[in-house]
Scaffold this motif. Structure first.
Motif, PDB file in Angstrom:
ATOM      1  N   THR A   1     -80.878 -56.614 -79.264  1.00 52.50           N
ATOM      2  CA  THR A   1     -80.569 -57.636 -78.258  1.00 52.50           C
ATOM      3  C   THR A   1     -81.602 -58.753 -78.346  1.00 52.50           C
ATOM      4  N   GLN A   2     -81.206 -59.925 -77.864  1.00 52.00           N
ATOM      5  CA  GLN A   2     -82.061 -61.099 -78.063  1.00 52.00           C
ATOM      6  C   GLN A   2     -82.411 -61.821 -76.775  1.00 52.00           C
ATOM      7  N   ALA A   3     -81.577 -61.747 -75.766  1.00 53.21           N
ATOM      8  CA  ALA A   3     -81.750 -62.597 -74.584  1.00 53.21           C
ATOM      9  C   ALA A   3     -81.918 -61.757 -73.332  1.00 53.21           C
ATOM     10  N   GLY A   4     -82.508 -62.390 -72.299  1.00 58.38           N
ATOM     11  CA  GLY A   4     -82.688 -61.713 -71.026  1.00 58.38           C
ATOM     12  C   GLY A   4     -83.760 -60.654 -71.102  1.00 58.38           C
ATOM     13  N   ALA A   5     -83.903 -59.881 -70.042  1.00 58.71           N
ATOM     14  CA  ALA A   5     -84.845 -58.761 -69.998  1.00 58.71           C
ATOM     15  C   ALA A   5     -84.039 -57.496 -69.719  1.00 58.71           C
TER      16      ALA A   5
ATOM     17  N   SER B   1     -90.121 -60.267 -74.501  1.00 61.46           N
ATOM     18  CA  SER B   1     -89.385 -59.732 -73.355  1.00 61.46           C
ATOM     19  C   SER B   1     -88.806 -58.379 -73.762  1.00 61.46           C
ATOM     20  N   THR B   2     -88.440 -57.565 -72.779  1.00 57.87           N
ATOM     21  CA  THR B   2     -87.966 -56.212 -73.069  1.00 57.87           C
ATOM     22  C   THR B   2     -86.557 -56.259 -73.653  1.00 57.87           C
ATOM     23  N   GLN B   3     -86.429 -55.742 -74.884  1.00 58.56           N
ATOM     24  CA  GLN B   3     -85.157 -55.723 -75.599  1.00 58.56           C
ATOM     25  C   GLN B   3     -84.911 -54.333 -76.170  1.00 58.56           C
ATOM     26  N   ILE B   4     -83.681 -54.101 -76.662  1.00 59.99           N
ATOM     27  CA  ILE B   4     -83.348 -52.846 -77.327  1.00 59.99           C
ATOM     28  C   ILE B   4     -83.718 -52.956 -78.803  1.00 59.99           C
TER      29      ILE B   4
ATOM     30  N   ALA C   1     -94.966 -46.243 -82.836  1.00 63.41           N
ATOM     31  CA  ALA C   1     -96.203 -46.421 -82.066  1.00 63.41           C
ATOM     32  C   ALA C   1     -96.748 -47.834 -82.235  1.00 63.41           C
ATOM     33  N   SER C   2     -97.146 -48.444 -81.123  1.00 61.42           N
ATOM     34  CA  SER C   2     -97.635 -49.819 -81.146  1.00 61.42           C
ATOM     35  C   SER C   2     -98.471 -50.074 -79.909  1.00 61.42           C
ATOM     36  N   LYS C   3     -98.992 -51.289 -79.800  1.00 63.79           N
ATOM     37  CA  LYS C   3     -99.760 -51.687 -78.624  1.00 63.79           C
ATOM     38  C   LYS C   3     -98.844 -52.156 -77.494  1.00 63.79           C
ATOM     39  N   PHE C   4     -97.547 -52.181 -77.733  1.00 65.94           N
ATOM     40  CA  PHE C   4     -96.603 -52.696 -76.757  1.00 65.94           C
ATOM     41  C   PHE C   4     -96.061 -51.578 -75.869  1.00 65.94           C
TER      42      PHE C   4
END
Length: 311
Positions: A116-120, A101-104, A75-78
């Motif tokens: 993951t680090q790059a992209g969305a 950005s949205t990552q796994i 649980a978080s504010k994200f």
């Protein structure tokens, strides 16, 4: 967007504020130091005010037999969505924008590990305990956690993939979409070759081992065997709540009456095995063993009205 008294135009683009002259030239571009996004802009007495808000989704784990058994995953504010069970483990993955950005992210006990680090990332699915497939800008990537210092590999596919629907150790089922067609395809992970299983409109689909396709359009379930549509007699006329999942030779689905069903297409049998409520509305994965579902749920939106200062 909003206009100033001198005719300049201010536009909110995600977390940035862009100022344009009356001639359309960019005067300034300011990135807000906030995890929230701009939803409204206004000028009052020559001062710029912005209404900031956060997306209101949270990944949750809940039992379909005990409705009070609900746990928020990290649980978080994200924005946390699309929770998935990691095979052969008690761990969960989810998509989160907590890094910007949205990552796994993978939850291991009380720890969260960014995979993951790059992209969305827009979608992800586990092939087995160590391999996860995911989408970035309609391209499929594979990450193998069993390899030391492993780097993601982009599959050399020539089709734009919209959704990852289902996976086995050797195949990945996906939806690809163009302006003219929507198709259900199987991707051979050994050869990267593609085969088309279905062409036509559908929102979600699952594949059983005996060439049976379970798909839906406009929240109505359909069964197709060897290319022929067959009537579903085991289920009443129901409206699907969201996604559904094949586990073994069974399909687990939700309906708008807040029932959770176990459907056996080969035997044309179905039964209600549990329920869900407003604590967890949209299934994103299902455990056949524990009768628990991961889901995306709405949580109360938080808004802030701020006065923007420029330095």
């Amino acid at each position: 967007m909003t206009f100033t008294d001198n005719g300049n135009l201010w536009v909110a683009l995600d977390k940035s504020l862009v100022e344009y002259s009356p001639q359309g030239k960019v005067i300034s571009n300011t990135n807000l130091a906030s995890s929230m996004q701009v939803s409204e802009l206004t000028f009052i007495d020559q001062q710029l005010f912005a209404l900031l808000g956060r997306d209101n989704h949270q990944a949750r784990l809940s039992s379909v037999t005990q409705l009070n058994d609900v746990v928020d995953i990290a649980a978080s504010k994200f924005t946390d969505v699309q929770g998935k069970f990691r095979p052969d483990s008690d761990e969960f993955s989810l998509l989160s924008n907590r890094s910007g950005s949205t990552q796994i992210w993978l939850q291991q006990g009380k720890q969260l590990l960014q995979l993951t680090q790059a992209g969305a990332v827009t979608d992800h699915i586990w092939l087995d305990k160590n391999r996860v497939a995911y989408l970035i800008e309609n391209h499929v990537w594979l990450l193998n956690l069993a390899e030391e210092n492993s780097k993601p590999k982009k599959l050399p596919l020539n089709v734009p993939v919209k959704q990852l629907l289902q996976a086995t150790s050797n195949a990945l089922y996906a939806q690809f979409e163009t302006e003219l067609n929507t198709s259900l395809i199987a991707i051979d992970l050994k050869t990267n070759s593609l085969s088309t299983l279905f062409e036509g409109p559908f929102h979600w689909a699952q594949v059983l081992a005996d060439n049976t396709l379970i798909l839906n359009d406009s929240s109505q379930l359909k069964k197709i065997v060897s290319g022929q549509g067959l009537e579903i007699t085991a289920l009443p006329a129901l409206t699907l709540q969201g996604r559904y999942y094949v586990k073994g030779n069974e399909v687990f689905l939700q309906d708008k009456q807040q029932n959770v069903w176990r459907y056996k297409p080969a035997l044309e049998q179905a039964e209600i095995i549990g329920r869900f409520d407003e604590n967890n509305l949209f299934m994103s994965d299902f455990s056949k063993q524990s009768l628990k579902m991961l889901g995306d749920n709405f949580v109360k939106t938080k808004n802030e009205l701020v006065m923007v200062e420029f330095k």
